[in-house]
Design a protein around this motif. Structure first.
Motif, PDB file in Angstrom:
ATOM      1  N   UNK A  58       0.795  -1.317   0.207  1.00 24.23           N
ATOM      2  CA  UNK A  58      -0.069  -0.155  -0.047  1.00 24.23           C
ATOM      3  C   UNK A  58       0.896   1.351   0.019  1.00 24.23           C
ATOM      4  N   UNK A  63      -3.623   5.563  -2.659  1.00 21.18           N
ATOM      5  CA  UNK A  63      -4.743   4.765  -2.215  1.00 21.18           C
ATOM      6  C   UNK A  63      -5.952   5.488  -1.342  1.00 21.18           C
ATOM      7  N   UNK A  65      -9.762   6.222   0.366  1.00 21.36           N
ATOM      8  CA  UNK A  65     -10.627   5.248   0.805  1.00 21.36           C
ATOM      9  C   UNK A  65     -11.488   5.044  -0.060  1.00 21.36           C
ATOM     10  N   UNK A  67     -12.662   4.608  -4.126  1.00 24.42           N
ATOM     11  CA  UNK A  67     -12.217   4.780  -5.261  1.00 24.42           C
ATOM     12  C   UNK A  67     -11.067   3.715  -5.618  1.00 24.42           C
ATOM     13  N   UNK A  68     -10.473   3.628  -6.838  1.00 25.99           N
ATOM     14  CA  UNK A  68      -9.553   2.661  -6.664  1.00 25.99           C
ATOM     15  C   UNK A  68      -8.117   3.143  -6.866  1.00 25.99           C
ATOM     16  N   UNK A  69      -7.172   2.275  -6.108  1.00 29.50           N
ATOM     17  CA  UNK A  69      -5.632   2.581  -5.922  1.00 29.50           C
ATOM     18  C   UNK A  69      -4.954   2.406  -7.132  1.00 29.50           C
ATOM     19  N   UNK A 283      -4.527   6.524   2.341  1.00 32.35           N
ATOM     20  CA  UNK A 283      -4.137   5.529   2.964  1.00 32.35           C
ATOM     21  C   UNK A 283      -2.792   5.118   2.657  1.00 32.35           C
TER      22      UNK A 283
ATOM     23  N   UNK B  19      -8.745  -1.548   4.653  1.00 34.62           N
ATOM     24  CA  UNK B  19      -8.767  -0.641   3.473  1.00 34.62           C
ATOM     25  C   UNK B  19      -8.530  -1.444   2.347  1.00 34.62           C
ATOM     26  N   UNK B  20      -7.737  -2.401   2.567  1.00 34.00           N
ATOM     27  CA  UNK B  20      -7.565  -3.132   1.290  1.00 34.00           C
ATOM     28  C   UNK B  20      -9.045  -3.580   0.730  1.00 34.00           C
ATOM     29  N   UNK B  22     -11.545  -1.678   0.848  1.00 34.92           N
ATOM     30  CA  UNK B  22     -12.124  -0.343   0.098  1.00 34.92           C
ATOM     31  C   UNK B  22     -11.711  -0.301  -1.098  1.00 34.92           C
ATOM     32  N   UNK B  23     -10.411  -0.915  -1.601  1.00 35.34           N
ATOM     33  CA  UNK B  23      -9.800  -0.587  -2.710  1.00 35.34           C
ATOM     34  C   UNK B  23     -10.615  -1.027  -4.278  1.00 35.34           C
TER      35      UNK B  23
END
Lengths: 313, 430
Positions: A58, A63, A65, A67-69, A283, B19-20, B22-23
């Motif tokens: 991560x 990243x 909260x 939406x996509x990383x 994040x 939060x993984x 949440x991705x």
């Protein structure tokens, strides 16, 4: 620490006789041993190593909260160097750690002196000093928050009632007062634990040494300097490691009591990390901060344990 | 201290694990189609703790009169977005999701809600649903949520204290000069009574009660697209100037400096404060108490030339992953209908979410609630994507601006610093 050393020492002569016997079963043992450690290994891997790997992963991602990383390389680590809040938090955390560690030891020594005496009531004191340790940090912080409040707090009522101050003190008003209030809380809460561990250390020093010293005409100070302190050195080292690590990871007392205020003056590293994740919802940046903190702690603990070991040898 | 050692792994693991999830995001369009939406379906709904009793009253009334059953989960304010974020990633959002209206753009932008434009527009009272909320809950011309709770900021004053201080209890302060003068007279009563009350460490409180003064002075504060902020302005200079005067002259309680909002109304409700800027959520409590008589006035421009209010509260929509769209809409529609709006919401002193019901028998019966409801027409709901981080965050730039302006040495510099830091935050998010 001293326990391990002793056991290793006593086992040493026995191994010579047992060597031949144990060699015969050596081929079977690794497999059986592996079987025994598997459950622990699985738990450690599942609960610590895998999340740690995800955390590191991560820290290289942008990243949010929601939406996509997206992969962003070392950007998060670069952000850290410009992040004045994080840099300020490191400075404050080090200051807090230094003060807390010194204050805790100073107060704990006084309490050990009180509760180690053969006088009546020393058991009562011991229990009383230890009692706050049983309260959770978040609960204790909430108590302190209410007690130190200008409007609701008992601290101000007592100070004003006894005429020590004319108006409410405002225990969290300025950076200095806020830090003072947190340190009183932490001392009140943790000094009992510190005292009990030190007390065990002090009591484990053989009484004959003191008797011999007394016969030789050693003064109280000399007995403290040459018998007690060397005797409890491993205990002091252990408590230093625990206190430094605990203070560097300080979070709940600041989260509940000061929110890092006033004006971000009491922002600790973990609080900054938490804010990055759960206030700013960045994040990736928070993960990078966590990785930096983790590395710093590993290095620090390694150095501390190393120092401790050489001293013992 | 030993106990602290678990924290890093736990925070690390918690962070990653929650939060993984949440991705990843996505949506599931399967919806049950049933001719009668009240068919005994079990629905789930999440609200934040700020609306707990309000939401509970609505849900209880719906459950007792319908076959459907709504299970309400109340989540602490501070954890709400985190929980929603994690649930969104793991496709475990509830059927009905409420949100603080200022946060809702984050949800609509990420597609957490189903498009309910057609249903909302088909309502006979569509045009009178609080437009401030509908506007913020819309994205790309589609409506995603409807008002759940409406609240509005105003000035409360204690009529008994006004009388004791020799002021006319029927004449509320109408501009900043009067406000300071009244506060001085009331503070002079002594016995721990203060003329005014402000929250010196609370960003949300500042937004709620300071923005309206600026709006009334013709200053938009945040642009419509939420990309530009104006803090370094003559309006804010007079606003903070007046608050600084209140603080410097000790017309407020000493604890106001660290007031983070948690106990803000307590002193007023105890009858110890002359004037308190806050909002409709405390009306219910004030109506119930019999200790003192109180009045309401709108928040005004520094010179009193106009008034305004912050229209806050919550919106509720159907989550993107809900499989009970028709039933969830049945609940939302019911909350907007006359009976729920009047007999449950207005009866308790809260504001109806429809302008055509502003004159209902409960709201109209009390001139104070009527004044609050009437004031909505001058109100605004600001919009900015990183609203929480910039304005509500206790460690954010807005709280720093408030504190520097009130307790620092240089008001001009405080406003200039606040302007550049908040604008930088908006630039980074847009």
């Amino acid at each position: 620490m001293s326990l391990t050393t002793t056991r290793a020492g006593t086992e040493a002569p026995a191994t010579g006789a047992a060597t031949r016997r144990s060699r015969g079963t050596a081929a079977r043992r690794p497999l059986t041993g592996l079987l025994f450690v598997t459950p622990t290994a699985v738990i450690v891997a599942g609960l610590f190593l895998v999340p740690l790997a995800i955390l590191v992963y991560m820290s290289f991602m942008d990243w949010p909260l929601l939406g996509s990383p997206e992969f962003d390389g070392l950007d998060n680590y670069r952000h850290l160097t410009h992040d004045s809040q994080f840099v300020g938090a490191i400075t404050f955390t080090l200051l807090y750690t230094a003060i807390t560690t010194v204050v805790l030891f100073a107060v704990a020594f006084v309490l050990v002196a009180i509760s180690n005496s053969p006088r009546r009531g020393s058991r009562f004191y011991r229990t009383a000093f230890f009692l706050p340790y049983v309260v959770g940090t978040a609960a204790a912080s909430t108590m302190w928050w209410v007690d130190s409040s200008d409007r609701l707090g008992v601290f101000n009522q007592v100070l004003q009632g006894t005429g020590i101050t004319g108006k409410p003190v405002g225990f969290l008003d300025t950076p200095g007062k806020a830090l003072f209030t947190v340190i009183t809380l932490v001392t009140w809460k943790f000094v009992g634990f510190q005292m009990v561990v030190l007390l065990v250390g002090v009591q484990s020093v053989p009484g004959e040494l003191y008797e011999a010293a007394r016969v030789d005409g050693a003064s109280t100070f000399q007995r403290l300097r040459y018998i007690t302190l060397p005797g409890i050195k491993p205990t002091i080292a252990l408590l230093t490691v625990l206190s430094v690590t605990g203070s560097l990871l300080a979070f709940d007392q600041f989260y509940v009591l000061t929110h890092g205020g006033p004006d971000n003056s009491t922002m600790t590293v973990v609080l900054a990390l938490y804010n990055k994740a759960f206030q700013s919802y960045r994040l990736g940046d928070a993960a990078a901060e966590a990785v930096v903190l983790l590395v710093a702690l590993i290095v620090l603990n390694f150095v501390q344990l190393r120092l401790l070991r050489t001293k013992e040898d | 201290m030993a106990i602290d050692r678990w924290r890093l792994p736990v925070i690390g693991a918690g962070l990653t694990l929650a939060l993984a999830l949440a991705g990843c995001s996505g949506s599931d369009d399967k919806t049950s189609t049933s001719s009668n939406p009240d068919d005994g379906t079990q629905l789930t709904m999440w609200v934040r703790s700020a609306t707990d009793q309000f939401s509970q009253r609505l849900v209880d009334a719906y459950n007792s009169s319908h076959k459907n059953h709504v299970a309400l989960t109340i989540i602490p304010n501070d954890n709400y977005l985190t929980k929603v974020g994690a649930a969104a990633g793991s496709h475990s959002l509830p059927d009905i999701l409420a949100s603080d209206v200022v946060y809702s753009p984050n949800y609509t932008k990420q597609g957490l809600f189903q498009d309910i434009s057609a249903d909302v527009k088909a309502l006979p009272f569509y045009s009178s649903i609080a437009q401030s909320h509908v506007k913020v809950a819309s994205y790309d011309g589609k409506i995603y949520a409807v008002p759940h709770k409406l609240d509005s900021s105003v000035l409360f004053y204690n009529k008994d204290l006004f009388k004791q201080a020799g002021l006319d209890p029927e004449k509320a302060p109408a501009n900043f000069t009067e406000m300071v003068a009244d506060a001085r007279k009331i503070t002079a009563l002594g016995k721990g009574i203060t003329g005014f009350d402000l929250a010196g460490s609370c960003g949300g409180c500042g937004v709620y009660t300071l923005f309206p003064y600026a709006w009334a002075a013709g200053e938009p504060v945040l642009s419509d697209d939420g990309k530009k902020v104006t803090i370094d302005s003559p309006a804010f200079k007079s606003i903070f100037g007046m608050y600084k005067q209140m603080s410097d002259e000790k017309l407020v309680d000493s604890s106001d400096k660290t007031q983070d909002g948690a106990t803000w109304p307590a002193n007023f409700e105890a009858g110890k404060v002359g004037i308190l800027p806050l909002g409709s959520p405390i009306v219910g409590d004030l109506l119930k108490q019999k200790k003192f008589d109180w009045g309401v006035a709108p928040l005004m421009a520094p010179d009193g030339s106009a008034t305004s209010t912050f229209i806050g509260g919550d919106v509720a929509g159907i989550s993107a992953t809900s499989k009970h769209r028709a039933q969830a809409w049945d609940f939302l529609k019911w909350t907007l209908e006359d009976n729920a709006q009047v007999e449950i919401i207005a009866k308790n002193g809260d504001l109806p979410g429809r302008t055509d019901l502003a004159g209902n028998k409960y709201t109209a019966a009390d001139p104070r609630t009527k004044l609050i409801a009437d004031g909505l027409k001058n109100g605004h709901t600001p919009f900015a994507l990183p609203f929480g981080d910039l304005f509500n965050n206790p460690n954010g730039p807005w709280v720093a601006t408030i504190r520097a302006a009130l307790y620092g040495p240089d008001l001009d510099k405080a406003l200039a610093d606040g302007q550049s830091k908040i604008q930088a935050g908006l630039d980074a998010a847009n």
